[in-house]
Design a protein around this motif. Sequence first.
Motif, mmCIF file in Angstrom:
data_model
loop_
_atom_site.group_PDB
_atom_site.id
_atom_site.type_symbol
_atom_site.label_atom_id
_atom_site.label_comp_id
_atom_site.label_asym_id
_atom_site.label_seq_id
_atom_site.Cartn_x
_atom_site.Cartn_y
_atom_site.Cartn_z
ATOM 1 N N MET A 1 0.849 -1.172 0.000
ATOM 2 C CA MET A 1 0.000 0.000 0.000
ATOM 3 C C MET A 1 0.885 1.223 0.000
ATOM 4 O O MET A 1 1.904 1.250 0.646
ATOM 5 C CB MET A 1 -0.879 -0.002 1.244
ATOM 6 C CG MET A 1 -1.777 1.205 1.349
ATOM 7 S SD MET A 1 -2.802 1.355 -0.091
ATOM 8 C CE MET A 1 -3.250 3.041 0.012
ATOM 9 N N TYR A 313 -8.308 1.593 -5.319
ATOM 10 C CA TYR A 313 -8.951 1.688 -4.016
ATOM 11 C C TYR A 313 -10.204 2.519 -4.212
ATOM 12 O O TYR A 313 -10.162 3.613 -4.772
ATOM 13 C CB TYR A 313 -8.018 2.321 -2.985
ATOM 14 C CG TYR A 313 -6.827 1.449 -2.667
ATOM 15 C CD1 TYR A 313 -6.834 0.592 -1.574
ATOM 16 C CD2 TYR A 313 -5.695 1.452 -3.492
ATOM 17 C CE1 TYR A 313 -5.750 -0.222 -1.294
ATOM 18 C CE2 TYR A 313 -4.612 0.638 -3.230
ATOM 19 C CZ TYR A 313 -4.644 -0.202 -2.130
ATOM 20 O OH TYR A 313 -3.574 -1.027 -1.864
ATOM 21 N N ASN A 360 -8.466 -2.595 -2.662
ATOM 22 C CA ASN A 360 -9.236 -2.740 -1.434
ATOM 23 C C ASN A 360 -10.249 -1.607 -1.405
ATOM 24 O O ASN A 360 -10.333 -0.820 -2.354
ATOM 25 C CB ASN A 360 -8.347 -2.739 -0.190
ATOM 26 C CG ASN A 360 -8.920 -3.601 0.931
ATOM 27 O OD1 ASN A 360 -10.125 -3.594 1.174
ATOM 28 N ND2 ASN A 360 -8.058 -4.345 1.625
ATOM 29 N N ILE A 365 -5.825 4.320 5.298
ATOM 30 C CA ILE A 365 -6.412 3.623 6.438
ATOM 31 C C ILE A 365 -6.431 4.490 7.690
ATOM 32 O O ILE A 365 -7.327 4.380 8.525
ATOM 33 C CB ILE A 365 -5.643 2.303 6.681
ATOM 34 C CG1 ILE A 365 -6.379 1.442 7.704
ATOM 35 C CG2 ILE A 365 -4.226 2.579 7.114
ATOM 36 C CD1 ILE A 365 -5.761 0.068 7.858
ATOM 37 N N MET A 373 -13.216 -1.947 6.391
ATOM 38 C CA MET A 373 -12.450 -3.065 5.841
ATOM 39 C C MET A 373 -12.337 -4.243 6.808
ATOM 40 O O MET A 373 -11.963 -5.342 6.402
ATOM 41 C CB MET A 373 -11.070 -2.594 5.393
ATOM 42 C CG MET A 373 -11.136 -1.785 4.108
ATOM 43 S SD MET A 373 -9.524 -1.373 3.398
ATOM 44 C CE MET A 373 -8.887 -0.235 4.605
ATOM 45 N N TYR A 413 -6.153 -3.289 6.682
ATOM 46 C CA TYR A 413 -6.296 -3.770 5.314
ATOM 47 C C TYR A 413 -6.377 -5.293 5.228
ATOM 48 O O TYR A 413 -6.784 -5.849 4.208
ATOM 49 C CB TYR A 413 -5.077 -3.362 4.475
ATOM 50 C CG TYR A 413 -4.855 -1.899 4.272
ATOM 51 C CD1 TYR A 413 -5.684 -1.156 3.453
ATOM 52 C CD2 TYR A 413 -3.773 -1.254 4.861
ATOM 53 C CE1 TYR A 413 -5.456 0.193 3.233
ATOM 54 C CE2 TYR A 413 -3.532 0.092 4.655
ATOM 55 C CZ TYR A 413 -4.375 0.816 3.842
ATOM 56 O OH TYR A 413 -4.142 2.149 3.629
#
Length: 549
Positions: A1, A313, A360, A365, A373, A413
Amino acid sequence: MSGRASGAPGRRVRGGRRGVAAAVSIALAGALVACSGDDGALNVDFDQQVERTTPGSDAAAAAEIVIHTDRPLAPLDERLLGTNVPAWVGPDRLADDGFVRTTLASGATVLRMPGGSWSNHYDWLGCQLGDEELCFWPWAARPSDFLGFLAETGLQGMWTVSMNGTAEEAAALVAFFNGEVDDDRPIGRDRRGRDWKTVGEWARLRAENGHPEPVPIRTWEVGNEIYGAVADAGPECASFGWENVWTCDGTEYVEGTAEHDGFLRFREAMLAVDPDIEVGAVGIAEQGEWGDWGNEVMSAAGEAIDFYVVHHYAFDDSVALDDVRRIPAEAWSGIAADVRDGLARNGVSDATEIAVTEYNLVSFIENEDARWMTTAVNAFYLADTIGQMARNGVQIANQWNLVNGRADNGGDYGLVDNDSGAPYPAFFAIALWSRFGDELVEVDVAERSEVTELQIHGGRDAGGSPSALVINPSDEAITASVAAEPATSAEVTADVMVSESAEAGAVTFNGVAGSGTELAAPAALAADEDGRVTHEFPAFSITLLRWRA
């Protein structure tokens, strides 16, 4: 990520950090109404109902959901069920038998290493030898640790080589995984003056770490998200760039400069060690974004692109549940079409594969305070995303990521919790698809309003046996009769993931809660002589029906 900021101005940026972040969405809960696309899948739509086709045979006419095994739509490439295994997982976790069993139970197929932005800083030999001056993270997993994990799981590997390294350095890593110990072919001296000796030199280093025979990696990327280079990498780079690499120019990335090797040189050196590998180029979802990055890469690399890499994303950061709508169906039809149009426009073969090596629900995040998530929301999202990628021609996909660790806000994640090893709901989305079959087929659905709230992907296995993956993200159980066309006399089983709510972080799988190391067996369903079943799809559930002669 990778990445930390989005939407800031910059000459090479026309859109936000993730391109299509907020423009498209999915329905996950509430008053859902599904609409059927040309591909026969049911895609959630809050605003309208569409006309349904009417099944033709007597058996099908009596059913409300009909799986047409004689109407294929798209293959389900097993490589779509990949994930990422970053180096910060560490050697102890990779060597743990329970983690191996959890990984296998997840249904994951391709493991991308060594981890997002870390890939551009990971000095593979320095980390392998424990050289703290060369390896930023001497405590992290070494190439030999990844190699052992691949050998233990029997899964496919994918590696992202450092764009800040040299072509010969990358070629030596190919030799480490794929080479034979008696191979005396020279790799050569790199532009920095280092002699990378022979293929056998690095195969012998592998052997010294317990693997005399190759544990080959066939799928390789050159760099991670290079278009997001830090501001001082070039005059047109984004002010909020996050990748500490030397260019954000697509042509330079491919062709290199006087000081740096580009994609073409990397690929040439790596193929010289093993001509059977594939080397992917860093791309984007919308070809004109990031200073025309995608078109520059396609034009400069041409047929040298073995596969074209996209990251996606759905949202940049915090998401209101009511706003999470229609992402898989809308996003992937648009992304795939844009990539294919770009390939054609730049004279690249339409057969070039699309690889979504990170995806994702949320990119940042630390700002995703709702923590979707870690809940059933993401299971529904991933389940439909995999189906939509398949039907839109994506061949390779790697969810971000297998195990990550919680952010300060509790977001994660990962498919499994870093501390407990327990699976998050998204774990079961991939596990269910791993049992689905080999091909997607058309689905017909009756107009009864309750049934149209379901999202359905129909399929068949290599022997032609039907399957149906059914997502019910609503708060009501829905009962429907399901049949295959042509009719089939077979046993029918149901694998079912159920959550108490869309926001819940715990689920049951086939009635059992707990560890993801061993998944409970499916339930047998009563079917009539034509294989038709009547089944209740629980609220907040994903169900896989399978017919087996």
